[in-house]
Design an enzyme around this catalytic site. Sequence first.
Site, short mmCIF file in Angstrom:
data_model
loop_
_atom_site.label_atom_id
_atom_site.label_comp_id
_atom_site.label_asym_id
_atom_site.label_seq_id
_atom_site.Cartn_x
_atom_site.Cartn_y
_atom_site.Cartn_z
N SER B 122 -26.61 12.21 12.23
CA SER B 122 -26.80 11.04 11.38
C SER B 122 -27.73 11.33 10.22
O SER B 122 -28.90 11.64 10.42
CB SER B 122 -27.37 9.89 12.20
OG SER B 122 -27.76 8.86 11.31
N ARG B 231 -2.47 18.65 13.15
CA ARG B 231 -3.43 19.42 12.37
C ARG B 231 -3.21 20.93 12.44
O ARG B 231 -3.75 21.66 11.61
CB ARG B 231 -4.85 19.07 12.80
CG ARG B 231 -5.17 17.58 12.77
CD ARG B 231 -4.86 16.94 11.41
NE ARG B 231 -5.21 15.52 11.40
CZ ARG B 231 -5.05 14.71 10.36
NH1 ARG B 231 -4.51 15.17 9.23
NH2 ARG B 231 -5.39 13.44 10.42
#
Lengths: 312, 312, 312, 312
Positions: B122, B231
């Site tokens: 974060s 992906r």
Amino acid sequence: MALTDAQQQEIDAARSAAHQTRRPTVPALEAMLFTATPVLDHGFVRVVDYMGDDAAIVQAARVSYGRGTKAVSEDRGLIRYLMRHRHSTPFEMCEIKYHVKLPIFVARQWIRHRTANVNEYSARYSILDREFYIPAAENLAAQSSMNRQGRGAVLEGAEAARVLDLLREDATRNYDHYVEMLNEDEKGEPIDPGRQGLARELGRMNLTLNAYTQWYWKTDLHNLFNFLSLRADAHAQYEIRVYAEAMMQSAEAWVPIATGAFRDYRLGAVTFSAQMLGILRRMLAGEAVEQADSGLSKREWRELMDTIGRGL
Amino acid sequence: MALTDAQQQEIDAARSAAHQTRRPTVPALEAMLFTATPVLDHGFVRVVDYMGDDAAIVQAARVSYGRGTKAVSEDRGLIRYLMRHRHSTPFEMCEIKYHVKLPIFVARQWIRHRTANVNEYSARYSILDREFYIPAAENLAAQSSMNRQGRGAVLEGAEAARVLDLLREDATRNYDHYVEMLNEDEKGEPIDPGRQGLARELGRMNLTLNAYTQWYWKTDLHNLFNFLSLRADAHAQYEIRVYAEAMMQSAEAWVPIATGAFRDYRLGAVTFSAQMLGILRRMLAGEAVEQADSGLSKREWRELMDTIGRGL
Amino acid sequence: MALTDAQQQEIDAARSAAHQTRRPTVPALEAMLFTATPVLDHGFVRVVDYMGDDAAIVQAARVSYGRGTKAVSEDRGLIRYLMRHRHSTPFEMCEIKYHVKLPIFVARQWIRHRTANVNEYSARYSILDREFYIPAAENLAAQSSMNRQGRGAVLEGAEAARVLDLLREDATRNYDHYVEMLNEDEKGEPIDPGRQGLARELGRMNLTLNAYTQWYWKTDLHNLFNFLSLRADAHAQYEIRVYAEAMMQSAEAWVPIATGAFRDYRLGAVTFSAQMLGILRRMLAGEAVEQADSGLSKREWRELMDTIGRGL
Amino acid sequence: MALTDAQQQEIDAARSAAHQTRRPTVPALEAMLFTATPVLDHGFVRVVDYMGDDAAIVQAARVSYGRGTKAVSEDRGLIRYLMRHRHSTPFEMCEIKYHVKLPIFVARQWIRHRTANVNEYSARYSILDREFYIPAAENLAAQSSMNRQGRGAVLEGAEAARVLDLLREDATRNYDHYVEMLNEDEKGEPIDPGRQGLARELGRMNLTLNAYTQWYWKTDLHNLFNFLSLRADAHAQYEIRVYAEAMMQSAEAWVPIATGAFRDYRLGAVTFSAQMLGILRRMLAGEAVEQADSGLSKREWRELMDTIGRGL
């Protein structure tokens, strides 16, 4: 559908195996692996596999906080902080898988927890066992007169006997007719070779909701706690609560710090609405508050009084 | 945000640990545990933990089929059958957890896979590292003129040099201004003690989308395959495909039978519409079918011809 | 990426349309449909579509309770009961769809709410607009010295001016280089026809995290409340909170009873741990409890005192 | 649990209501709203509410493609392209809500679709109706001898009669004992006021799996198609397939273009593995391929031959 000899041998083999791993490993839970905890009259719960431990929660939380957490207190404090403030994602980093045998009516409640992986025994393919849940005498409760979904006093005497007889007879008769219609016995052997049997996917509809099924059920720790907060709660139906309680024991062995925090901040916690908090503040300031001037409905007032220990 | 010394020591300690476990254990994956596979210029993928193996898929499928499976052929055949017929729930019984370092623009694509657990570094709490993705020369592609989301020829010479200069200069300048605004250096130490720094949650907005972030990402095998099918596909953007390819290798080590089935029945498979199947049948019967009488649009016709190897 | 003329015409047409429907319809929300509420300097939120109303919550709950609810009190009481006791499934029966324009760093927080449907503008396909979020002077806060993820005092004078200059200059320069590398202007027109442009999927990495993106975001009312409980909370970052507040207004118009219950029982509610409840009971009984004999950590004690209004 | 008079009045009132709305509205589906389509002997499906239409899929896709789609062909082509290439998120932008009455054993299959919202009638609170599913004569099939989860020939004569008798008698007897144990009749009135009744949450376990339940079930279009691709398929059990077929009709009315694409590219489509595709190419080139030199197992070879119409 009880464990067959082959299954039992497989479990015994797995249980006696010892592998080397670099993964986080929890000895207290390892000791419970592959051991079925009996629940109700024919059911069980057993832990099949797990991933992570208390430290894995901390590890994930620390990635989020990065360098910022240099000063953060030790693991226990961090886990309790995460639980208290509902930071749920680090708890999702632990995973557990159970093998459960349970009555169908319990399975129907359980499956409403959607964030889980499930493989259930299929009665389209296979024959169910001759096993039904019959409540023990002390769990044979009358309908509550106060709570539409609750239980009242325990039934006794002739009434109890009559209920138990009906449950036993109906389940057994329906099962007997089930195998008759299928024309297969419990082992899947044909009964009358000259006759066709009903398709299994149809025959199963004759079974009663107390027949036992089984499944593998896998979830993460956050969702396990969600399950336990509803199902290990006093308002849960007894027949699912006993499963939740057995799972609480495995959680206790597996992630003792997280489970302790869960007990304190969720299972044993209470939530007060904005209005209730206002009343508490008035009370703490010495004011005598009555329902009439509380702004709460009678029902909410009673809930509040019960919570703070002032109920009658 | 590269591994700090403390992190590296922790990983080394975990890597050298050897625990006893009764859980299914996969030596080939154990050998990869705690080893970061480098991806792009500063990124990596490393397997942190796992649960289950090929046999766990079979075990879960067998619970569903119960006694009915007495005769079912061996494990490999069963796993391939499950994959071919999209019986996906047994694959959900295996779980894997990765630690990934990746550019933010890649993270933005990745996070769209919702059925996973994530803890991301974060930048509200902590300072990001001075690291940005700068494409290698051979990956510096021009916009495709045919496909709005594709790449064309590789840029070369002065054009390529100009692009690389701009990417490097802009990312670096923006990072320098980021730490200046925060008034903290990369280590989180104040630069000018007499000055307040901007809140980290605001300062981060000056960073470029090629800055690196990192996260723990955990998912089950079914959803890992969903991720890989999109992906690890040739149409995926190169910068996420290289991560998917590194993860394919870990899947290969972990569940080789399931991964083989995934390659055959999903990654390398093709789907034909009802109309296309009709055309295929006509062709196999010896008919010469043209686009004009195929009922397909030109685009679909071209897709079909490419698939069956009749494209130009 | 602002609304183009074509988009605006489409919205105006939709807004002026009037269809007949048998579906539950909420005039107060209809009045807001297709009207963008501005948020931050270039963002907006607008309700695109909705399903259900307060009565739909009751309708779903009544199916669960069946005949048992004959006597249940009126709708408002039932909705408040459901909210208070966290019976969340009836709230899932309402659905709302938003069109949102927001800075990328806000989008990165927002997307962590996984139980939602999203279609985002793709910078692989298309060119982003020349629009960046630059905080208003009163929101340019310093890092909090107490809370690693919080804000302290507002920056002023030269410091503020320097930050604003850097944010503006860096975002603008990076955008200019983005279109230069792409060799396309904002409208997608080639700048220098003799030159190839960098692939859009690569060029986007030069943009800053305050660039604006946009998406359609659809969720059910239960998950909207989950979003709002985290993002309309005082601890949420200002830049996402303003979006949550705009969405609270649409919830208020749409399901006023449920939103009122949400305010009382969740947004404004507090949760006490088992230990805190014990202390509260002792206090209500007239005992003077101190932190030292409370069994709470200093941090928890301070949280409790703040909650009951006894903080300093 | 059939519609009570009160419910029917409520539905009639809703049906006759006409509101003004700015929302996308589909007249063909409006015509079906609040009209129950009968399924099986006592079940039904009815559309309660919906959000979005074919144009809403396009609208969401266009936000993703942004300006890049200026040139994209018209809506039908775009929707078919999205379906063909499994771009599923735009289909999630449409939502539908059903009220369904169905046998419990069907509900148990249905609930395995986790990405949906559900409110089910609760037999903890309320008494179930005296209604059970009894197959029509033509659906009373024998177990398939080839497919463990399939059906073979229809049972006839005495065998069929015996099965129907057993199903009817057992369901009825068990229901009678259920109300006796509860000491409540179907309307919830006490039978013998001097006696306590068993708790409803216990009594329900005596019911058979062909008893009817009902629920509200809400999902998005992508997940509806997932449901239909499994349950409207020829391999689905007849008793759930008839529900899926009724829902296909509502999808057809609601989003005709998307449903057409779903029929072509998913329901009627086939998938070939990498190996199968190789064989097809060889065949198209004129080579005569045999199972022995195909690299396929006998089972896969047979599946392939069936698909391309060369089965026996």
